[in-house]
Scaffold this motif. Structure first.
Motif, mmCIF file in Angstrom:
data_model
loop_
_atom_site.group_PDB
_atom_site.id
_atom_site.type_symbol
_atom_site.label_atom_id
_atom_site.label_comp_id
_atom_site.label_asym_id
_atom_site.label_seq_id
_atom_site.Cartn_x
_atom_site.Cartn_y
_atom_site.Cartn_z
ATOM 1 N N PRO A 165 19.224 22.707 -30.284
ATOM 2 C CA PRO A 165 20.424 22.263 -30.342
ATOM 3 C C PRO A 165 21.366 22.766 -31.499
ATOM 4 C CG PRO A 165 19.236 20.495 -29.831
ATOM 5 C CD PRO A 165 18.150 21.493 -30.210
ATOM 6 N N ASP A 166 22.607 23.130 -31.055
ATOM 7 C CA ASP A 166 23.384 23.624 -32.334
ATOM 8 C C ASP A 166 24.218 22.552 -32.953
ATOM 9 O OD1 ASP A 166 22.991 26.534 -32.050
ATOM 10 O OD2 ASP A 166 24.260 26.720 -30.208
ATOM 11 N N ASP A 167 24.142 21.578 -32.329
ATOM 12 C CA ASP A 167 24.700 20.283 -33.224
ATOM 13 C C ASP A 167 24.438 20.154 -34.752
ATOM 14 O OD1 ASP A 167 25.933 18.028 -33.775
ATOM 15 O OD2 ASP A 167 24.681 16.659 -32.461
ATOM 16 N N PRO A 168 25.682 20.402 -35.401
ATOM 17 C CA PRO A 168 25.273 20.615 -36.774
ATOM 18 C C PRO A 168 24.496 19.218 -37.211
ATOM 19 C CG PRO A 168 27.634 20.908 -36.343
ATOM 20 C CD PRO A 168 26.948 20.528 -35.042
ATOM 21 N N LYS A 169 24.623 18.041 -36.753
ATOM 22 C CA LYS A 169 24.165 16.605 -37.195
ATOM 23 C C LYS A 169 22.459 16.840 -36.852
ATOM 24 C CE LYS A 169 28.241 14.145 -36.789
ATOM 25 N NZ LYS A 169 29.118 13.052 -36.240
ATOM 26 N N HIS A 170 22.117 17.703 -35.788
ATOM 27 C CA HIS A 170 20.682 17.825 -35.531
ATOM 28 C C HIS A 170 19.941 18.111 -36.561
ATOM 29 C CE1 HIS A 170 16.889 19.083 -33.635
ATOM 30 N NE2 HIS A 170 17.350 18.231 -32.273
ATOM 31 N N ARG A 171 18.915 17.575 -36.864
ATOM 32 C CA ARG A 171 17.841 17.635 -37.984
ATOM 33 C C ARG A 171 17.463 19.093 -38.124
ATOM 34 N NH1 ARG A 171 12.759 18.739 -38.676
ATOM 35 N NH2 ARG A 171 12.221 18.592 -36.517
ATOM 36 N N VAL A 172 17.374 19.803 -37.440
ATOM 37 C CA VAL A 172 16.848 21.311 -37.484
ATOM 38 C C VAL A 172 17.989 21.999 -38.097
ATOM 39 C CG1 VAL A 172 17.625 22.243 -35.194
ATOM 40 C CG2 VAL A 172 15.466 23.072 -36.421
ATOM 41 N N ASN A 173 19.181 21.570 -38.034
ATOM 42 C CA ASN A 173 20.598 22.108 -38.708
ATOM 43 C C ASN A 173 20.970 21.709 -40.109
ATOM 44 O OD1 ASN A 173 20.541 24.005 -36.437
ATOM 45 N ND2 ASN A 173 21.550 22.335 -35.059
ATOM 46 N N SER A 174 20.210 20.681 -40.435
ATOM 47 C CA SER A 174 20.790 19.804 -41.654
ATOM 48 C C SER A 174 19.761 20.398 -42.821
ATOM 49 C CB SER A 174 20.608 18.246 -41.247
ATOM 50 O OG SER A 174 20.560 17.656 -42.585
ATOM 51 N N LEU A 175 20.435 20.713 -43.956
ATOM 52 C CA LEU A 175 19.781 21.192 -45.073
ATOM 53 C C LEU A 175 19.136 19.862 -45.810
ATOM 54 C CD1 LEU A 175 21.807 24.080 -46.690
ATOM 55 C CD2 LEU A 175 19.683 24.323 -45.332
ATOM 56 N N ALA A 176 20.042 18.858 -45.702
ATOM 57 C CA ALA A 176 19.488 17.544 -46.344
ATOM 58 C C ALA A 176 18.154 17.182 -45.822
ATOM 59 C CB ALA A 176 20.783 16.502 -46.176
ATOM 60 N N LEU A 177 17.841 17.459 -44.503
ATOM 61 C CA LEU A 177 16.692 17.085 -43.894
ATOM 62 C C LEU A 177 15.711 18.072 -43.817
ATOM 63 C CD1 LEU A 177 18.270 14.734 -40.943
ATOM 64 C CD2 LEU A 177 17.090 14.112 -42.961
ATOM 65 N N GLY A 178 16.016 19.147 -44.545
ATOM 66 C CA GLY A 178 15.065 20.400 -44.612
ATOM 67 C C GLY A 178 15.102 21.030 -43.461
ATOM 68 N N GLY A 179 16.196 21.185 -42.712
ATOM 69 C CA GLY A 179 16.135 21.833 -41.315
ATOM 70 C C GLY A 179 16.240 23.346 -41.588
ATOM 71 N N GLY A 180 16.232 24.082 -40.462
ATOM 72 C CA GLY A 180 15.896 25.564 -40.534
ATOM 73 C C GLY A 180 14.733 26.116 -39.755
ATOM 74 N N ALA A 181 14.949 27.241 -39.401
ATOM 75 C CA ALA A 181 13.952 28.062 -38.643
ATOM 76 C C ALA A 181 12.504 28.043 -39.482
ATOM 77 C CB ALA A 181 14.266 29.313 -38.161
ATOM 78 N N LEU A 182 12.523 28.268 -40.969
ATOM 79 C CA LEU A 182 11.539 28.487 -41.583
ATOM 80 C C LEU A 182 10.403 27.451 -41.498
ATOM 81 C CD1 LEU A 182 9.790 30.387 -43.227
ATOM 82 C CD2 LEU A 182 10.909 29.794 -45.021
ATOM 83 N N LEU A 183 10.849 26.325 -42.113
ATOM 84 C CA LEU A 183 9.989 25.189 -42.285
ATOM 85 C C LEU A 183 9.740 24.257 -40.726
ATOM 86 C CD1 LEU A 183 10.837 23.542 -45.679
ATOM 87 C CD2 LEU A 183 9.507 25.336 -45.396
ATOM 88 N N ASP A 184 10.543 24.575 -40.130
ATOM 89 C CA ASP A 184 10.291 23.744 -38.613
ATOM 90 C C ASP A 184 9.308 24.562 -37.677
ATOM 91 O OD1 ASP A 184 11.308 21.107 -37.980
ATOM 92 O OD2 ASP A 184 12.726 22.097 -39.309
ATOM 93 N N LEU A 185 9.569 25.936 -37.834
ATOM 94 C CA LEU A 185 9.164 26.673 -36.806
ATOM 95 C C LEU A 185 8.202 27.782 -37.390
ATOM 96 C CD1 LEU A 185 12.211 27.551 -34.458
ATOM 97 C CD2 LEU A 185 10.338 25.484 -34.173
ATOM 98 N N GLY A 186 8.705 28.388 -38.461
ATOM 99 C CA GLY A 186 8.082 29.604 -38.982
ATOM 100 C C GLY A 186 6.671 29.143 -39.832
ATOM 101 N N VAL A 187 6.709 27.970 -40.118
ATOM 102 C CA VAL A 187 5.368 27.223 -40.663
ATOM 103 C C VAL A 187 4.225 27.585 -39.743
ATOM 104 C CG1 VAL A 187 5.821 24.880 -39.768
ATOM 105 C CG2 VAL A 187 4.481 25.438 -41.901
ATOM 106 N N TYR A 188 4.415 27.729 -38.564
ATOM 107 C CA TYR A 188 3.264 28.063 -37.606
ATOM 108 C C TYR A 188 2.763 29.618 -37.960
ATOM 109 C CZ TYR A 188 3.773 23.517 -35.107
ATOM 110 O OH TYR A 188 3.648 22.349 -34.840
#
Length: 328
Positions: free
Chosen positions: A158-181
């Protein structure tokens, strides 16, 4: 401790539902759940037939009927909640990534060692049947001199700015959520890289949307990874050597099959995973329980020190793409 290892689930989000479901379906004992609200804990307990629902994480970790805590909160809170459990005398299985950065990962691992307790990163991929077989093939030297790893993890989230994956405050982003694999996968094959190159593009929230990396190792080997949260790609992986390669099917980090091919593409082995109940997250629980019963503080499959090393690699990637999280 009873003969049965008793699990406590810390938090009630989506990944906690998946993990609890796999535990229950495979006969593990889920004793308690902790949530920030009684209503959420009660609903989670009712869904999975869990005897006790606590209205706080503190109450969960201090439950004398619980032996090991599964930490499933967003990664900026992993260090805090792992420490909460460890200081209460509980072993911990921590959802990946183990922490927000290497400093926090070091603190978790050192605290666990000081308490004589198990700490294990819940990188479920390492414990899956196809990865067990791949490690055997690599150890046997079937691929010759292994020279490269290629892996991607790409999802259209989701592109929703409030979604966890898009929130820096929640550690969001492609690297730590997906790239970690794929980064973890490269570490599993080659260890820590000698040099790291990385490039990224970002969303308006500041969270990374795409991250490409090139890792080079002491022996000249190279691993390339790509992660993206805004496009869906093949999500496949390969290990390439002088005598052949392994092509892992999509989705490579989940239960799947693979083929071993020689240098002229003759198929030497086709791996098809045996059927099992659930999603496959119970394999990491089996490892944790085996270690606890044996009195071991770290896994040979996903060593605590390697979890720290992987966070150092992720920190280095973030430094190269200019990504910092609040409070760092």
């Amino acid at each position: 401790m009873t003969d049965s290892i008793r699990w406590g689930i810390l938090a009630t989000g989506g990944i906690a539902h998946l993990f609890a479901s796999d535990l229950v379906q495979n006969g593990h004992t889920v004793q308690a759940v902790g949530s920030r609200s009684q209503a959420s804990g009660d609903a989670f307990a009712a869904e999975f037939g869990i005897p006790t629902a606590h209205a706080s994480y503190e109450a969960l970790v201090n439950d004398p009927e619980v032996d090991v805590i599964y930490v499933s909160t967003p990664h900026p809170f992993h260090a805090e909640h792992a420490a909460l459990a460890l200081n209460a005398g509980k072993h911990v299985l921590i959802e990946k990534p183990i922490a927000l950065n290497a400093r926090e990962a070091r603190q978790i691992v050192d605290l666990a060692a000081s308490k004589n307790l198990l700490v294990l990163e819940a990188m479920w991929t390492r414990f899956l049947p196809h990865m067990v077989r791949i490690r055997e093939i690599l150890a046997a030297g079937t691929l010759g001199d292994v020279r490269s790893v290629l892996a991607d993890h790409t999802q259209d989230l989701p592109d929703d700015p409030k979604h966890r994956v898009n929130s820096l405050a929640l550690g969001g982003g492609a690297l730590l959520d997906l790239g970690v694999y794929p980064v973890n996968f490269a570490h599993a094959v080659f260890g820590a890289p000698e040099t790291i190159l990385a490039s990224a593009s970002f969303k308006d929230t500041g969270a990374d949307a795409q991250v490409a990396t090139i890792f080079r190792y002491v022996g000249g080997q190279i691993a390339t990874t790509f992660s993206a949260s805004d496009t869906r790609g093949p999500t496949s992986a390969s290990i390439i050597g002088t005598e052949g390669r392994i092509d892992i099917d999509a989705v490579w980090y989940a239960p799947t099959g693979f083929r071993v091919l020689d240098t002229v593409d003759t198929v030497l082995e086709t791996f098809v995973p045996a059927e099992f109940t659930g999603r496959g997250m119970h394999f990491e629980a089996v490892e944790a329980e085996t270690l606890i019963r044996a009195g071991k503080l770290s896994s040979d499959i996903m060593p605590a020190e390697e979890s720290v090393a992987i966070m150092h690699t992720l920190d280095a990637v973030r430094a190269r793409i200019g990504l910092r999280y609040p409070g760092e």
